[in-house]
Scaffold this motif. Structure first.
Motif, PDB file in Angstrom:
ATOM      1  N   TRP A   1       0.825  -1.208   0.000  1.00 62.32           N
ATOM      2  CA  TRP A   1       0.000   0.000   0.000  1.00 62.32           C
ATOM      3  C   TRP A   1       0.858   1.257   0.000  1.00 62.32           C
TER       4      TRP A   1
ATOM      5  N   THR B   1      -5.908  -7.709   3.338  1.00 62.14           N
ATOM      6  CA  THR B   1      -6.588  -6.715   2.524  1.00 62.14           C
ATOM      7  C   THR B   1      -6.447  -7.087   1.058  1.00 62.14           C
ATOM      8  N   GLY B   2      -7.492  -6.785   0.263  1.00 62.25           N
ATOM      9  CA  GLY B   2      -7.422  -7.080  -1.166  1.00 62.25           C
ATOM     10  C   GLY B   2      -8.559  -6.425  -1.928  1.00 62.25           C
ATOM     11  N   PRO B   3      -8.509  -6.482  -3.266  1.00 63.30           N
ATOM     12  CA  PRO B   3      -9.548  -5.867  -4.101  1.00 63.30           C
ATOM     13  C   PRO B   3     -10.827  -6.694  -4.098  1.00 63.30           C
TER      14      PRO B   3
ATOM     15  N   THR C   1     -11.731  -1.799  -2.245  1.00 65.67           N
ATOM     16  CA  THR C   1     -10.712  -2.502  -1.474  1.00 65.67           C
ATOM     17  C   THR C   1     -11.325  -2.949  -0.159  1.00 65.67           C
ATOM     18  N   ARG C   2     -11.076  -4.197   0.228  1.00 66.87           N
ATOM     19  CA  ARG C   2     -11.666  -4.759   1.429  1.00 66.87           C
ATOM     20  C   ARG C   2     -10.585  -5.250   2.396  1.00 66.87           C
TER      21      ARG C   2
ATOM     22  N   GLN D   1     -13.087  -0.023   1.981  1.00 68.56           N
ATOM     23  CA  GLN D   1     -12.362   1.229   2.180  1.00 68.56           C
ATOM     24  C   GLN D   1     -13.229   2.420   1.785  1.00 68.56           C
TER      25      GLN D   1
END
Length: 275
Positions: free
Chosen positions: A13, A214-216, A222-223, A266
């Motif tokens: 990130w 975390t990921g797309p 983004t979650r 997000q």
């Protein structure tokens, strides 16, 4: 010509508030630049050919240093500099996050008859998380659960749980949780300190929190995923009802294990419909 660099966390990130300082071999500062919103540093100031030290700092992160060689072009390409959070603990990118009820669960497990467990869940809840950019302990979470949404798979039992013997949903329709602090217990584990309001009583309750990553998502967002657990005593929230079915054995246990599986999106965003 000039300096180019990318500042990232360990999981990739951008660190948008990073500051890059370049010093020559005598320790003299020759350039200072800030990263943009994407964690990129681009400064067109030409540098004299030679060897330099690049120091990257950001509030909440441990400083990092890298070497750079400037050629006759006057350009220093540092590449990607990775920053680790202070204390070695990683969290999602700072800012607001919205809990997604469609992909989260609020569950509870109670002992039944001393030999088995009854599993229940609340189906109607909302929540928000704020990840602090500087001091992680200042991160916050708030959640509101509709008490009447309790579901144990048995309509008669659910009706009893909604009654004044237990949740008394007519007089206390909401269960609330507001955090008051955060303590790191490891690289991806935390204790969330907070206050739980239920059945007209507010008491301090700590959550054992694990950050799962975390990921797309498929909708361009983004979650971040978390799992949290705690144990409550019913009597702490003025729910003293019980039925003794035989000597020393209660129909319903006095403690309740709470299990939370949370996905947060997000930003302060409306959540997508569907799966």
């Amino acid at each position: 010509m000039g300096l180019t660099a990318r500042i990232r966390t360990r999981d990739g990130w951008a660190v948008s508030h990073a500051v890059v300082t370049v010093t020559d071999m005598t320790g003299t500062q020759v350039l200072r630049a800030e990263a943009d919103a994407e964690g990129a540093v681009r400064d067109a100031s030409p540098l004299e050919p030679g060897a330099y030290t690049v120091i990257v700092t950001a509030v909440g992160y441990a400083p990092a240093a890298a070497s750079a060689i400037v050629t006759a072009s006057g350009r220093a390409e540092v590449g990607t500099v990775t920053l680790a959070r202070q204390g070695g603990a990683e969290l999602p990118p700072p800012g607001p996050w919205t809990i997604d009820p469609a992909h989260s669960s609020v569950g509870a497990v109670a002992q039944h008859l001393g030999i088995s467990s009854v599993h229940g869940r609340f189906t109607d809840f909302t929540g928000a998380i704020e990840i602090a950019p500087d001091d992680i302990a200042k991160s916050r979470v708030e959640a509101v659960i509709r008490a009447a949404s309790i579901d144990t798979g048995n309509a008669m039992r659910d009706g009893h749980l909604k009654s004044p013997d237990f949740l008394d949903v007519e007089n206390y329709p909401e269960i609330t949780y507001r955090s008051t602090g955060l303590t790191a217990n490891g690289p991806d584990r935390w204790t969330v300190h907070g206050e739980l309001g239920m059945h007209g009583v507010v008491r301090p309750v700590d959550l054992d929190l694990a950050y799962l990553g975390t990921g797309p998502d498929p909708w361009g967002g983004t979650r971040a995923a978390f799992r949290a657990t705690t144990e409550l005593r019913r009597e702490d929230f003025a729910m003293n009802y019980n039925q003794v079915v035989q000597a020393g054995i209660a129909a319903i246990g006095t403690t309740l294990k709470v299990e939370l599986d949370v996905q947060a999106v997000q930003g302060e965003v409306p959540l997508p419909a569907g799966s």
